[in-house]
Design an enzyme around this catalytic site. Sequence first.
Site, mmCIF file in Angstrom:
data_model
loop_
_atom_site.group_PDB
_atom_site.id
_atom_site.type_symbol
_atom_site.label_atom_id
_atom_site.label_comp_id
_atom_site.label_asym_id
_atom_site.label_seq_id
_atom_site.Cartn_x
_atom_site.Cartn_y
_atom_site.Cartn_z
ATOM 1 N N CYS A 1 0.808 -1.217 0.000
ATOM 2 C CA CYS A 1 0.000 0.000 0.000
ATOM 3 C C CYS A 1 0.841 1.268 0.000
ATOM 4 C CB CYS A 1 -0.949 -0.021 1.181
ATOM 5 S SG CYS A 1 -1.973 -1.506 1.133
ATOM 6 N N HIS B 1 -2.054 8.245 6.340
ATOM 7 C CA HIS B 1 -2.354 6.960 5.693
ATOM 8 C C HIS B 1 -3.772 6.546 6.100
ATOM 9 C CE1 HIS B 1 -1.477 3.300 3.598
ATOM 10 N NE2 HIS B 1 -1.680 2.565 4.663
ATOM 11 N N HIS C 1 -9.572 2.395 0.556
ATOM 12 C CA HIS C 1 -8.130 2.151 0.514
ATOM 13 C C HIS C 1 -7.749 1.719 -0.899
ATOM 14 C CE1 HIS C 1 -4.130 1.350 1.377
ATOM 15 N NE2 HIS C 1 -4.225 0.651 2.494
#
Lengths: 349, 373
Positions: free
Chosen positions: B132, B263, B300
């Site tokens: 990620c 994040h 996400h």
Amino acid sequence: MPYLEGLPDKVPRIVITGLGIEVPGINDLAQLTDGSVPNLADADFNPAEKLGRQGLRYKDRATKLALCSAQSALQDASLPISAGEQFSSETFGVVVSSNLGNLDTVCKVVDVVHNEGADNTSPLDMPNLSSNVIASSLAIRFGCKAINLMVCNGETSGIDALYLAANAIRSQRATRILVVGVEPSNEVVKKIMKASASNWSSRGALLHIGDGSAAVVLEDAESAAERGAFVYAEMASYSYRASNHLSQTILGANGGSDGLPELWLTPSSPPGPSSEAVSEGLELWKDTPPTCLDLTGVLGETYGALGVFQCVGACLWLRRHANAKAIATSGACWGEGTASIIIRGIDHS
Amino acid sequence: MITSVGVTPGDCFDAFCQGVTGNKPLQAFDQKLFNITRTYEIADRGAEQADVTGRATKWLCEVVNQAVKEAGLVPGESRIAALIGTGLRELRSLELWWANGLPFNVSELHSANALQRTFHIPGPIITLSNACAASSFALGLADDLLWLGEADVVIVAGSDSISESMFGIGDRASMLRPERVQPFERERRGALLGEGAAAVVLESSEHASRRKALPRALLHGVGMSCDAFHETAPHQAGMVRAMMDALSRAGMSPDYIDLLMAHGTGTALNDQVEARAIREVFGTRVGRVLISGLKSMIGHTSGASGLVATVAAIECISQGRVPPTIGFTTPIDEAEGFDIVAGEARIGPIETAQVNAFGFGGVNAVAILGRST
């Protein structure tokens, strides 16, 4: 807090100080380049013999192969293999090249979802679904806390990984990097590779899919000298071309005026389409052809791992040919794109 | 930039500032097989909703086109390279090949060939799959390529579509069955996947001025670290090292940071650990930094998320407004005293922004961007 110093005036030289491979059926590094063709079919792979049993249970095959080759390379470089004892952990990085490592887990999990629903999937498969599980597993096992990269760039991945690792040291992101190339063989890998090969060859069924891992330790030359490490060779320039003309990437890496390398590690040979490309590349040398080394003959098709195997092969050859120069080239077989990197010998006298 | 709320950087950023959500019922997969029923998909499959291969690659080419056009980049004029960051590569296409028999070639796992056909890139095209944080790692390596003189211009891009295997495992692992992503919210229930892509064109200021290009922002530096701690769980020390590395490369103290694009995945663990890491780095000044969590609107987006947030941060700097973190009302204990932008967009000048990106395997990349002078 370890603040890095300002970027240096002079870009550091990068040297290779450790080599390791893990190929089921090959017991000795020298077998890679001594011309023997070992029988790799049905060879056993027992990672626990090298690594011990702890922590291996849920690792996929690619990760276990990578851990084994990396451990050999660390030992060869006289570096610790325990995370707690690792030498300057926070400036030790990892760069891995692999494309096929987690394909089996992806296909297995999607089968479970379709047949039994998501409730029946196993959370233990979660780490292995992430394409970078190999790179992070290496970092955890050996205590490498600096830059950590997973290169998934097709057949040039191995050469690209060496380049990015060298750049990371040049840019002060690490003083030392473990570079590992790995591709496993399993049912999913065989199926996708043969399906893809059939696009260019009706002989796709003859392909021997390689199964193994190669590792090298790259270091800032000054750091290597400080700890008295043996130096195999020095990493030099890199070149990538979007075309399949190998002569362009060879000249790109070598530069126009410098003499051509004495050793050429060629991309995979027949049945792939790269055999014509290799012939075209050889024309550069005219009447004084280089020593050619095609590791595919020993290893089978190792795809994204090939470049790191080639680096190991180059270092072994350069030990016997001080002051010589090698070039490793991958590509021109599975997709458009070729990459080369120059590796220079060291005069130890 | 392409996300579940827009197909251009301008569209997306307007939607972010208006608090538009891309949250929608699961379309890609058979709902009967899953407990989680919501995602942040890009709705581009057509009327019949049948899944197709190559969506992440298609978006990648589209966002690169957007960035190249805006930059006025001409092929052949410069030594151009490209770095691509993706968490899930074309693994969704592999699944469709494996399970549904759709055509697929191993070389399509990475998108280099398709990108090459879209825009001729003479230099290397290298794909990284750093979970990620992938596209933020790509941004940092691009910065290095320029500094080392290996290229004049680097196209940096990230793209990710949702794979059924990752969605399935995420479903199995999310006991609280989240219906939306709520970064730093006390009542948060976990992460949901989204789809997205973003690209930037990076070059030295000298090269930009030589070709009379107008800079959109300055990249001050990108810090990187690896936790070397756990395959999936985050680790405060590693996050802190990446943030300190970024500040060090930027030559800045935390006092310079006006905006932090967190994040913020909305999972129990990430938000706690990230909040502690932010507090460790910013100390007593932590309340003076605006914090925004884009994942509240677009889910996400895996390896693309870092660059999506980077493009958003560039818009924040140039437009002087910061998108809200939607669905946020009460902070977790670890984020007590943080100035998390909520409710509506915050208006005001932003000079310097930090973008956090943390991935599975403990891979951390943090970028610091500023106004171009």
